[in-house]
Design a protein around this motif. Sequence first.
Motif, short mmCIF file in Angstrom:
data_model
loop_
_atom_site.label_atom_id
_atom_site.label_comp_id
_atom_site.label_asym_id
_atom_site.label_seq_id
_atom_site.Cartn_x
_atom_site.Cartn_y
_atom_site.Cartn_z
N GLY A 127 0.80 -1.22 0.00
CA GLY A 127 0.00 0.00 0.00
C GLY A 127 0.83 1.26 0.00
N GLY A 128 2.00 1.21 -0.64
CA GLY A 128 2.87 2.39 -0.71
C GLY A 128 3.86 2.49 0.43
N TYR A 129 3.76 1.60 1.43
CA TYR A 129 4.69 1.63 2.56
C TYR A 129 5.75 0.55 2.38
CZ TYR A 129 1.41 4.61 5.13
OH TYR A 129 0.60 5.64 5.52
N ASN A 130 6.99 0.90 2.70
CA ASN A 130 8.08 -0.07 2.64
C ASN A 130 8.07 -0.95 3.88
OD1 ASN A 130 8.86 1.14 0.29
ND2 ASN A 130 10.70 2.10 1.11
N VAL A 131 8.10 -2.27 3.67
CA VAL A 131 8.20 -3.23 4.77
C VAL A 131 9.47 -4.05 4.53
CG1 VAL A 131 7.14 -5.16 5.97
CG2 VAL A 131 5.71 -3.35 5.00
N TYR A 132 10.37 -4.04 5.52
CA TYR A 132 11.63 -4.77 5.41
C TYR A 132 11.49 -6.12 6.12
CZ TYR A 132 13.32 -0.21 3.98
OH TYR A 132 13.50 0.98 3.32
N HIS A 152 -3.59 -4.09 -1.91
CA HIS A 152 -2.39 -3.38 -1.46
C HIS A 152 -1.17 -3.57 -2.38
CE1 HIS A 152 -4.40 -2.46 2.31
NE2 HIS A 152 -4.74 -3.73 2.42
N GLY A 153 -1.34 -4.30 -3.46
CA GLY A 153 -0.21 -4.56 -4.34
C GLY A 153 0.58 -5.76 -3.87
N GLU A 154 1.09 -5.68 -2.63
CA GLU A 154 1.76 -6.79 -1.98
C GLU A 154 1.24 -6.91 -0.56
OE1 GLU A 154 6.18 -7.86 -3.17
OE2 GLU A 154 6.04 -5.71 -2.77
N GLU A 155 1.23 -8.14 -0.08
CA GLU A 155 0.87 -8.38 1.32
C GLU A 155 2.04 -9.06 1.99
OE1 GLU A 155 -0.38 -7.46 4.11
OE2 GLU A 155 -2.38 -7.46 3.19
N VAL A 156 2.19 -8.82 3.29
CA VAL A 156 3.28 -9.41 4.07
C VAL A 156 2.88 -10.82 4.49
CG1 VAL A 156 4.76 -9.16 6.09
CG2 VAL A 156 3.88 -7.12 4.92
N ALA A 157 3.74 -11.80 4.17
CA ALA A 157 3.48 -13.19 4.52
C ALA A 157 4.64 -13.75 5.34
CB ALA A 157 3.29 -14.03 3.27
N ALA A 158 4.31 -14.51 6.37
CA ALA A 158 5.32 -15.15 7.21
C ALA A 158 5.16 -16.66 7.12
CB ALA A 158 5.18 -14.70 8.66
N VAL A 159 6.27 -17.35 6.90
CA VAL A 159 6.29 -18.81 6.89
C VAL A 159 7.22 -19.25 8.01
CG1 VAL A 159 6.68 -20.88 5.51
CG2 VAL A 159 5.94 -18.77 4.40
N VAL A 160 6.73 -20.06 8.95
CA VAL A 160 7.51 -20.36 10.15
C VAL A 160 7.58 -21.86 10.41
CG1 VAL A 160 6.90 -18.15 11.20
CG2 VAL A 160 5.52 -20.15 11.71
N VAL A 187 10.04 -14.10 5.93
CA VAL A 187 8.97 -13.18 5.55
C VAL A 187 9.15 -12.80 4.08
CG1 VAL A 187 8.00 -10.88 5.93
CG2 VAL A 187 8.65 -12.30 7.89
N VAL A 188 8.08 -12.94 3.32
CA VAL A 188 8.10 -12.66 1.89
C VAL A 188 6.87 -11.86 1.50
CG1 VAL A 188 9.42 -14.75 1.34
CG2 VAL A 188 6.92 -14.83 1.35
N GLY A 189 6.90 -11.30 0.33
CA GLY A 189 5.74 -10.59 -0.19
C GLY A 189 4.92 -11.48 -1.11
#
Length: 501
Positions: free
Chosen positions: A403-408, A435-443, A427-429
């Motif tokens: 959504g226009g915000y950088n997530v590292y 939002h264009g990209e969503e934050v995904a976590a694989v654990v 963590v991957v996009g």
Amino acid sequence: MTNLATLLVNSATVHGAHIAVRHDDTALTYEQLDEASARLAGVLRDRGVGPGDAVTMTMPNVPLFPVVYYGILRAGGVVVPMNPLLKAREAAFVLRDSGARMVLAHPMCAEEVAKAAAETGAARLVTDSDAFDALLLAAQPMAGVVERADDDTALILYTSGTTGTPKGAELTHLNLLTNTATTAQTLLLLGPEDVLFGGLPLFHAFGQTCAMNASVAAGATLTLLPRFDAGRALDVMRRDRVTVFLGVPTMYSALLQARRSDGHDASRLRLAVSGGAALPVEVLHSFERTFGATVLEGYGLSETSPVAAFNHPDRPRKAGSIGTPVRAVEMKLVADDGTTVEPGAVGEIAIRGENVMKGYFNNPDASTHALRDGWFHTGDLARVDEDGFYFIVDRKKDLIIRGGYNVYPREIEEVLYGHPAIAEAAVVGVLDAVHGEEVAAVVVLRTGEEATSEEIRDYVRERVAAYKYPRVVALTTELPKGPTGKILKREITVPSSSVRS
């Protein structure tokens, strides 16, 4: 004389009877390693290998690796190491691109290498066989070492190809000699009494410079483990009284899990070095508490021989930082337009110094793109603090824009590793219509621990800004890893059933 093989020749002169390399019950002294490499150089010479000729080698971490490695260098050749797990198509690319005249292969790789050699016309020798042993014994050892110029290529290291076709980083004799000396003398503070853990793949820059070459330069002992397994690693560390452990973050996590039921005595361990990827701060502190050894993080790439920055042992260190540039190396952070960023801002790491490659072999376009105005542009994003310590933010290509915000991803992974049930996390996009990209976590959960995707999502949501926490959370039993143990984000698939909110 400028030739990386002089590291072995010099140590054989001073520490001849000392064990140079060990693998279980097999051990070679420096005298034996030196003689074997001289015989191998004689074999290569008799087959027409001369100064500047490329010779590929593909084998696991066995004592024959340094024999072949230093033998090629001794003959004036260029070493082209290959991952022993490469298939014929991949191996053929390396043989063809490097122009290798010969390939020396361990029996475990012989079948695929034979196909690649037949396709490219390269001559092939299979090592670790009675015929190969007889060949060495019959060979006339090469007297001395072929002299090379500082800027002559000693090594071509092919990148993993994460951004497309693999590229061969050309490292010179001077690149490797100076980076090895810096590592052994100022970072690891090695002496003949040290025993280094050799679990990092020797075909990789980290294992070659920081483990094998640094150990040989110091007259120390390298104890090898061909395939990393945490329980087996603990056995080797105990048996051979390892003083210096070198690994990537996933190795540290695995050792901590295995140590819980092992009761391992690591009283000789004085130093541990982490590189290859960011080491979660919680893992660093847990390892130090458990093993009683200082952990120092460093940073480098194949293109930088590899060490570029380090938490120096004789200076204050900062957990979570890759440290400061090593001697004779400069670093800066640049914006997309090449200008230096303001202090505290995020920029791409650029490196200049005696460790930087001469270019990508036979690839002028890639060389021009990476080497600009004398600086190597790494593709890694970082911040630098007021004390000059660098903190990796992420790979430029791993950046998630939601959504226009950088997530590292690195920041979110640090939070995840703080969860008591989590052993590994990535963590991957993922693509998102809104939002264009969503934050995904694989654990991956620790053995015996339980946690739901919802619990993990909420744990992170309480600790980061609303746009950062992973709306997608997936539990898995294993994360894909490369040959060094580095998590391969490009191979992660996020199940569609993962929780979203």
